[in-house]
Design an enzyme around this catalytic site. Structure first.
Site, PDB file in Angstrom:
ATOM      1  N   ARG A 122       0.816  -1.237   0.000  1.00  0.00           N
ATOM      2  CA  ARG A 122       0.000   0.000   0.000  1.00  0.00           C
ATOM      3  C   ARG A 122       0.846   1.282   0.000  1.00  0.00           C
ATOM      4  NH1 ARG A 122      -3.146  -3.034   3.744  1.00  0.00           N
ATOM      5  NH2 ARG A 122      -4.908  -3.962   2.663  1.00  0.00           N
ATOM      6  N   LYS A 127       3.663  11.647 -11.309  1.00  0.00           N
ATOM      7  CA  LYS A 127       2.842  10.798 -12.183  1.00  0.00           C
ATOM      8  C   LYS A 127       3.600   9.491 -12.373  1.00  0.00           C
ATOM      9  CE  LYS A 127       0.173  14.039 -14.984  1.00  0.00           C
ATOM     10  NZ  LYS A 127      -0.036  14.579 -16.345  1.00  0.00           N
ATOM     11  N   GLU A 148      10.967  18.635 -24.481  1.00  0.00           N
ATOM     12  CA  GLU A 148      10.249  18.989 -23.240  1.00  0.00           C
ATOM     13  C   GLU A 148      10.821  20.275 -22.632  1.00  0.00           C
ATOM     14  OE1 GLU A 148       7.538  17.455 -22.450  1.00  0.00           O
ATOM     15  OE2 GLU A 148       7.677  15.360 -23.086  1.00  0.00           O
ATOM     16  N   LYS A 189       8.176  23.184 -13.685  1.00  0.00           N
ATOM     17  CA  LYS A 189       7.301  22.045 -13.398  1.00  0.00           C
ATOM     18  C   LYS A 189       6.896  22.029 -11.926  1.00  0.00           C
ATOM     19  CE  LYS A 189       6.062  17.398 -14.152  1.00  0.00           C
ATOM     20  NZ  LYS A 189       6.173  16.191 -14.937  1.00  0.00           N
ATOM     21  N   GLU A 195      -3.842  17.671 -11.620  1.00  0.00           N
ATOM     22  CA  GLU A 195      -4.187  18.110 -12.983  1.00  0.00           C
ATOM     23  C   GLU A 195      -5.682  18.386 -13.149  1.00  0.00           C
ATOM     24  OE1 GLU A 195      -1.883  16.208 -16.161  1.00  0.00           O
ATOM     25  OE2 GLU A 195      -3.563  16.529 -17.489  1.00  0.00           O
ATOM     26  N   ARG A 235      -2.008  22.231 -14.521  1.00  0.00           N
ATOM     27  CA  ARG A 235      -1.018  21.186 -14.855  1.00  0.00           C
ATOM     28  C   ARG A 235      -1.208  20.686 -16.289  1.00  0.00           C
ATOM     29  NH1 ARG A 235       1.462  16.256 -11.181  1.00  0.00           N
ATOM     30  NH2 ARG A 235       2.827  15.462 -12.830  1.00  0.00           N
ATOM     31  N   ASN A 277       1.029  19.534 -20.920  1.00  0.00           N
ATOM     32  CA  ASN A 277       0.750  18.608 -22.020  1.00  0.00           C
ATOM     33  C   ASN A 277       0.725  19.299 -23.375  1.00  0.00           C
ATOM     34  OD1 ASN A 277       0.490  16.353 -20.313  1.00  0.00           O
ATOM     35  ND2 ASN A 277      -1.564  17.025 -19.743  1.00  0.00           N
ATOM     36  N   HIS A 306       1.066  17.300 -26.535  1.00  0.00           N
ATOM     37  CA  HIS A 306       0.974  15.884 -26.173  1.00  0.00           C
ATOM     38  C   HIS A 306      -0.265  15.198 -26.736  1.00  0.00           C
ATOM     39  CE1 HIS A 306       4.290  16.965 -23.611  1.00  0.00           C
ATOM     40  NE2 HIS A 306       4.365  15.771 -23.071  1.00  0.00           N
ATOM     41  N   HIS A 335       0.647  12.119 -28.718  1.00  0.00           N
ATOM     42  CA  HIS A 335       0.270  10.742 -28.351  1.00  0.00           C
ATOM     43  C   HIS A 335      -0.392  10.038 -29.529  1.00  0.00           C
ATOM     44  CE1 HIS A 335       0.240  11.681 -23.746  1.00  0.00           C
ATOM     45  NE2 HIS A 335       1.423  11.317 -24.178  1.00  0.00           N
ATOM     46  N   HIS A 377       9.014   9.734 -27.662  1.00  0.00           N
ATOM     47  CA  HIS A 377       7.988  10.612 -27.098  1.00  0.00           C
ATOM     48  C   HIS A 377       8.303  12.091 -27.412  1.00  0.00           C
ATOM     49  CE1 HIS A 377       5.034  12.049 -24.228  1.00  0.00           C
ATOM     50  NE2 HIS A 377       5.975  12.745 -23.599  1.00  0.00           N
TER      51      HIS A 377
HETATM   52  P1  NAD Z   1      13.469   5.755 -21.590  1.00  0.00           P
HETATM   53  O1  NAD Z   1      13.275   5.579 -20.160  1.00  0.00           O
HETATM   54  O2  NAD Z   1      13.032   4.653 -22.503  1.00  0.00           O
HETATM   55  O3  NAD Z   1      15.009   6.073 -21.865  1.00  0.00           O
HETATM   56  C1  NAD Z   1      15.448   6.252 -23.192  1.00  0.00           C
HETATM   57  C2  NAD Z   1      16.608   5.307 -23.523  1.00  0.00           C
HETATM   58  O4  NAD Z   1      17.800   5.765 -22.907  1.00  0.00           O
HETATM   59  C3  NAD Z   1      16.400   3.887 -23.029  1.00  0.00           C
HETATM   60  O5  NAD Z   1      16.995   3.027 -23.952  1.00  0.00           O
HETATM   61  C4  NAD Z   1      17.201   3.883 -21.727  1.00  0.00           C
HETATM   62  O6  NAD Z   1      17.589   2.598 -21.331  1.00  0.00           O
HETATM   63  C5  NAD Z   1      18.374   4.725 -22.120  1.00  0.00           C
HETATM   64  N1  NAD Z   1      19.097   5.425 -21.074  1.00  0.00           N
HETATM   65  C6  NAD Z   1      18.589   5.989 -19.959  1.00  0.00           C
HETATM   66  N2  NAD Z   1      19.532   6.699 -19.331  1.00  0.00           N
HETATM   67  C7  NAD Z   1      20.666   6.561 -20.044  1.00  0.00           C
HETATM   68  C8  NAD Z   1      21.971   7.067 -19.910  1.00  0.00           C
HETATM   69  N3  NAD Z   1      22.287   7.923 -18.943  1.00  0.00           N
HETATM   70  N4  NAD Z   1      22.907   6.703 -20.818  1.00  0.00           N
HETATM   71  C9  NAD Z   1      22.559   5.882 -21.858  1.00  0.00           C
HETATM   72  N5  NAD Z   1      21.337   5.399 -22.056  1.00  0.00           N
HETATM   73  C10 NAD Z   1      20.402   5.739 -21.153  1.00  0.00           C
HETATM   74  O7  NAD Z   1      12.761   7.079 -22.142  1.00  0.00           O
HETATM   75  P2  NAD Z   1      12.564   8.541 -21.524  1.00  0.00           P
HETATM   76  O8  NAD Z   1      12.526   9.432 -22.690  1.00  0.00           O
HETATM   77  O9  NAD Z   1      13.496   8.802 -20.421  1.00  0.00           O
HETATM   78  O10 NAD Z   1      11.111   8.455 -20.886  1.00  0.00           O
HETATM   79  C11 NAD Z   1       9.984   8.164 -21.664  1.00  0.00           C
HETATM   80  C12 NAD Z   1       8.922   7.632 -20.749  1.00  0.00           C
HETATM   81  O11 NAD Z   1       8.627   8.612 -19.771  1.00  0.00           O
HETATM   82  C13 NAD Z   1       7.626   7.292 -21.440  1.00  0.00           C
HETATM   83  O12 NAD Z   1       7.176   6.051 -20.971  1.00  0.00           O
HETATM   84  C14 NAD Z   1       6.676   8.404 -21.019  1.00  0.00           C
HETATM   85  O13 NAD Z   1       5.341   7.983 -20.960  1.00  0.00           O
HETATM   86  C15 NAD Z   1       7.202   8.737 -19.657  1.00  0.00           C
HETATM   87  N6  NAD Z   1       6.899  10.109 -19.208  1.00  0.00           N
HETATM   88  C16 NAD Z   1       6.386  10.247 -17.977  1.00  0.00           C
HETATM   89  C17 NAD Z   1       6.122  11.508 -17.477  1.00  0.00           C
HETATM   90  C18 NAD Z   1       5.624  11.672 -16.078  1.00  0.00           C
HETATM   91  O14 NAD Z   1       5.264  12.792 -15.702  1.00  0.00           O
HETATM   92  N7  NAD Z   1       5.640  10.629 -15.285  1.00  0.00           N
HETATM   93  C19 NAD Z   1       6.397  12.646 -18.263  1.00  0.00           C
HETATM   94  C20 NAD Z   1       6.938  12.457 -19.534  1.00  0.00           C
HETATM   95  C21 NAD Z   1       7.197  11.179 -19.995  1.00  0.00           C
HETATM   96  N1  GLY Z   2       4.363  15.351 -18.070  1.00  0.00           N
HETATM   97  C1  GLY Z   2       3.190  16.054 -17.731  1.00  0.00           C
HETATM   98  C2  GLY Z   2       2.921  16.100 -16.281  1.00  0.00           C
HETATM   99  O1  GLY Z   2       3.700  15.644 -15.475  1.00  0.00           O
HETATM  100  O2  GLY Z   2       1.888  16.577 -15.889  1.00  0.00           O
END
Ligand code: NAD
Ligand code: GLY
Length: 362
Positions: free
Chosen positions: A121, A143, A185, A227, A237, A241, A245, A248, A252, A265
């Site tokens: 939990r 998130k 971003e 942020k 949101e 917030r 997006n 986005h 998406h 992304h």
């Molecule tokens: P990712 O986590 O897939 O990382 C991109 C690539 O880089 C992967 O292959 C990873 O293994 C590699 N990598 C990571 N750090 C590295 C480093 N220092 N050196 C070499 N390689 C490295 O992608 P991302 O762009 O970091 O994140 C995308 C994800 O984040 C999506 O799933 C998206 O939905 C999510 N997201 C979430 C939020 C949120 O608010 N929670 C906001 C934006 C995106």
């Molecule tokens: N990435 C959008 C948010 O965190 O609200």
């Protein structure tokens, strides 16, 4: 080093940004943990690069670690990965007091954060983001979640970390395409509410692309500050917030239509932002010069600003599945000016068609 604070009452937390922080991680982690062992969730790519360094730092304070290594890729942002974390925590008899550390990009951070929200939990978690996108966006704001076959991030929770530790040195190993995706971003923050930062980006983009440490630290700090301010005002949101997006809803739809993994992304967000800019121009808020200025910055960051020919009706269908649909009404984040975003209901399908085709090759 710089420390920002995300102010959420008793769920407030610090965001430390600097270089060389990973090797000193124990200094910030030790005071936060309740048991002498933490769990570290990472993936097959990041663990060989940074796990040892984190574990060595923790050992300096006598902190043990249970590594949990997920397979690489967005295609593994699934219920199976989420369950594998619980399996590993249970097999190692982790307790409610165990702290979970996410070491990786946004995929690892989102899955690990959601596992922390649900294990017994809810247990404490710490974000150590290693991609630019994760450092400026996904690690901050709570998130967390996983994908469902019918949609991205459809299962999850708002669950805040206890701390975000951003070591800008991790970006040295990041592939150039991923750095560019993160810049989409970063540019977003300038566009939604900080014209001065947008101008700074125009003047310092080459330094960012070259990995200049001071420029990266400044850009990450500005992004996290923006942020943190928005999340503090609207954690769940229900209002502003949604501005985060920008691009986005279109983006998406592009990711879904062109296949997750084919478009990163950030790449989809760049074109999506150009589509939002086109819709803003059609409403008379931006002019041609504004749209060209935005496109030029994305292009300099090696990001796409147009899509190949695609089925517009299908793209609109994807957009209707967006989480920002309220009572069946699609809402768009539009630009009233560069540095001034606002949420507006979409007028009709024709508005969406015009925006999509404005950024589509013939
Ligand atoms: P990712 O986590 O897939 O990382 C991109 C690539 O880089 C992967 O292959 C990873 O293994 C590699 N990598 C990571 N750090 C590295 C480093 N220092 N050196 C070499 N390689 C490295 O992608 P991302 O762009 O970091 O994140 C995308 C994800 O984040 C999506 O799933 C998206 O939905 C999510 N997201 C979430 C939020 C949120 O608010 N929670 C906001 C934006 C995106
Ligand atoms: N990435 C959008 C948010 O965190 O609200």
């Amino acid at each position: 080093m710089q420390t920002l604070h995300l102010d959420l009452g008793k769920h407030s937390y610090p965001i430390h940004i600097g270089h060389g922080l990973l090797d000193r991680a124990h200094e910030w982690i030790a005071p936060l943990i309740k048991t002498p062992r933490v769990a570290i969730v990472s993936n097959e790519t990041v663990a060989p690069l940074y796990l040892d360094r984190l574990q060595n730092a923790l050992e300096k304070s006598g902190i043990g670690a249970l590594p949990i290594i997920l397979p690489e890729g967005e295609q593994h942002k699934t219920v199976e990965s989420w369950l594998a974390i619980h399996d590993a925590l249970l097999a190692a008899r982790c307790e409610r007091g165990t702290t979970l550390i996410a070491l990786g990009g946004g995929v690892v951070g989102d899955i690990a954060g959601f596992a922390a929200a649900t294990f017994q939990r809810g247990i404490d978690f710490i974000q150590i983001p290693t991609t630019l996108l994760a450092q400026v966006d996904s690690s901050v704001g709570g998130k967390t979640g996983i994908n469902h076959p019918r949609g991205k991030n459809m299962i999850g929770a708002f669950y805040q970390p206890r701390m975000v530790l951003i070591d800008t040195d991790a970006l040295a190993t990041l592939p150039a395409r991923e750095l560019s995706a993160g810049l989409a971003e970063v540019i977003k923050y300038g566009l939604i509410r900080n014209t001065e930062f947008f101008v700074w980006l125009e003047n310092h983009l080459d330094a960012l692309l070259a990995g200049d440490a001071a420029a990266l630290q400044y850009a990450i700090g500005q992004s996290c500050a923006c942020k943190a301010e928005i999340v503090a005002a609207d954690e769940r949101e229900t209002g502003e917030r949604a501005l985060l997006n920008l691009g986005h809803t279109f983006g998406h739809a592009l990711e879904a239509e062109f296949g997750y993994g084919n478009w990163l992304h950030g790449e989809a967000v760049a074109v999506g932002t150009m589509m939002a800019a086109a819709a803003s121009k059609a409403r008379g808020w931006l002019n041609d010069a504004d749209c060209e200025r935005i496109a030029r910055l994305f292009e300099r960051a090696h990001l796409p600003v147009r899509i190949p020919p695609a089925d517009v009706e299908r793209l609109i269908d994807w957009m209707r599945g967006d989480k920002k649909v309220a009572s069946g009404k699609l809402r768009l984040v539009l630009l009233e000016a560069i540095g001034q975003a606002a949420v507006h209901p979409a007028r009709d399908d024709e508005e969406l068609q015009t925006a999509l085709t404005a950024c589509m090759d013939d």
